[in-house]
Design a protein around this motif. Structure first.
Motif, mmCIF file in Angstrom:
data_model
loop_
_atom_site.group_PDB
_atom_site.id
_atom_site.type_symbol
_atom_site.label_atom_id
_atom_site.label_comp_id
_atom_site.label_asym_id
_atom_site.label_seq_id
_atom_site.Cartn_x
_atom_site.Cartn_y
_atom_site.Cartn_z
ATOM 1 N N ASN A 159 0.852 -1.310 0.077
ATOM 2 C CA ASN A 159 0.038 0.011 0.060
ATOM 3 C C ASN A 159 0.863 1.297 0.023
ATOM 4 O O ASN A 159 0.619 2.389 -0.656
ATOM 5 N N ARG A 160 1.766 1.317 0.830
ATOM 6 C CA ARG A 160 2.792 2.283 0.754
ATOM 7 C C ARG A 160 3.670 2.552 -0.672
ATOM 8 O O ARG A 160 3.874 3.623 -1.000
ATOM 9 N N VAL A 161 3.968 1.502 -1.059
ATOM 10 C CA VAL A 161 4.579 1.520 -2.289
ATOM 11 C C VAL A 161 3.844 2.166 -3.380
ATOM 12 O O VAL A 161 4.437 2.810 -4.270
ATOM 13 N N SER A 162 2.578 1.764 -3.390
ATOM 14 C CA SER A 162 1.713 2.660 -4.480
ATOM 15 C C SER A 162 1.661 3.784 -4.051
ATOM 16 O O SER A 162 1.481 4.629 -5.135
ATOM 17 N N GLY A 163 1.569 4.420 -2.982
ATOM 18 C CA GLY A 163 1.710 5.521 -2.809
ATOM 19 C C GLY A 163 3.076 6.332 -3.220
ATOM 20 O O GLY A 163 3.010 7.586 -3.524
ATOM 21 N N LEU A 164 4.125 5.785 -2.784
ATOM 22 C CA LEU A 164 5.434 6.258 -3.198
ATOM 23 C C LEU A 164 5.578 6.319 -4.841
ATOM 24 O O LEU A 164 6.176 7.644 -5.341
ATOM 25 N N LEU A 165 5.034 5.542 -5.725
ATOM 26 C CA LEU A 165 4.915 5.456 -7.019
ATOM 27 C C LEU A 165 4.151 6.589 -7.373
ATOM 28 O O LEU A 165 4.569 7.247 -8.508
#
Length: 202
Positions: A159-165
């Motif tokens: 979920n955080r990686v999605s936000g990072l991208l």
């Protein structure tokens, strides 16, 4: 794997589950593993074709390494007495949160609904984000069906990686601008007049 580069071990539709017996390849845990593999490959394409600045490259390469940690985690039951080589822990997720806070300063305004696109780098980052989100959903499904054997921190991390991208994509498009979503624009625009060409009809 033999010298030809393939095995026959999965030809029955079963696969080894971290040394804890075999499960169907359609099992949600195997699907989650495969989707995370796809997410990692999508980030690899972004790195290869996006001409990203060094800081983004370094961050995404570290995410790729995390995704190998995550795949290892998913392949070994969370309650297994045999320790996995790697587990996703809150520290992984917190590191991505710090990266988001850093890169969102370059993204500027994060409001509004956007169409994926803009620069090539932005488009590739948006595409990678969509694959990561699909992987996250697959992990949540695995957590729901196997709460005792699937590490919930894996889903939080994705979920955080999605936000990072997302913030990286906004930053990549900061100079040239994102493509804004205009609700129902294709049906609210006036119809273009049809030019009469004359001549006989057939």
């Amino acid at each position: 794997m033999n010298e030809l580069g393939y095995t026959h071990s999965g030809d029955s539709g079963q696969t080894d589950f971290g040394g804890h017996g075999t499960i169907p390849k359609t099992d949600v845990r195997v699907v989650a593993y495969a989707e995370c593999d796809a997410a990692n490959a999508s980030i690899a394409v972004t790195l290869a074709g996006g001409a990203l600045p060094p800081q983004l490259v370094a961050t995404l390469v570290s995410v790729q390494n995390d995704l190998f940690d995550l795949a290892t985690d998913l392949s070994i039951p969370f309650n297994s007495p045999t320790p996995a080589k790697a587990r996703i822990i809150p520290g992984h997720t917190e590191r991505i949160e710090r990266a988001i806070e850093h890169f969102e300063q370059e993204a500027g305004d994060l409001s509004g609904m956007l169409l994926p696109g803009g620069t090539l780098a932005g488009a590739l980052l948006y595409q990678a984000r969509s694959v990561v989100r699909r992987a996250e959903v697959a992990i949540w499904r695995a957590v729901e069906e196997h709460p005792d054997t699937v590490n919930i921190e894996c889903a939080r991390y994705m979920n955080r990686v999605s936000g990072l991208l997302f913030v990286m994509a906004r930053g990549a498009n900061a100079e040239h601008g994102d493509v804004l979503w205009v609700p129902e624009s294709s049906v609210s625009m006036p119809a273009e007049p049809v030019e009469e060409t004359g001549g006989e009809s057939h």
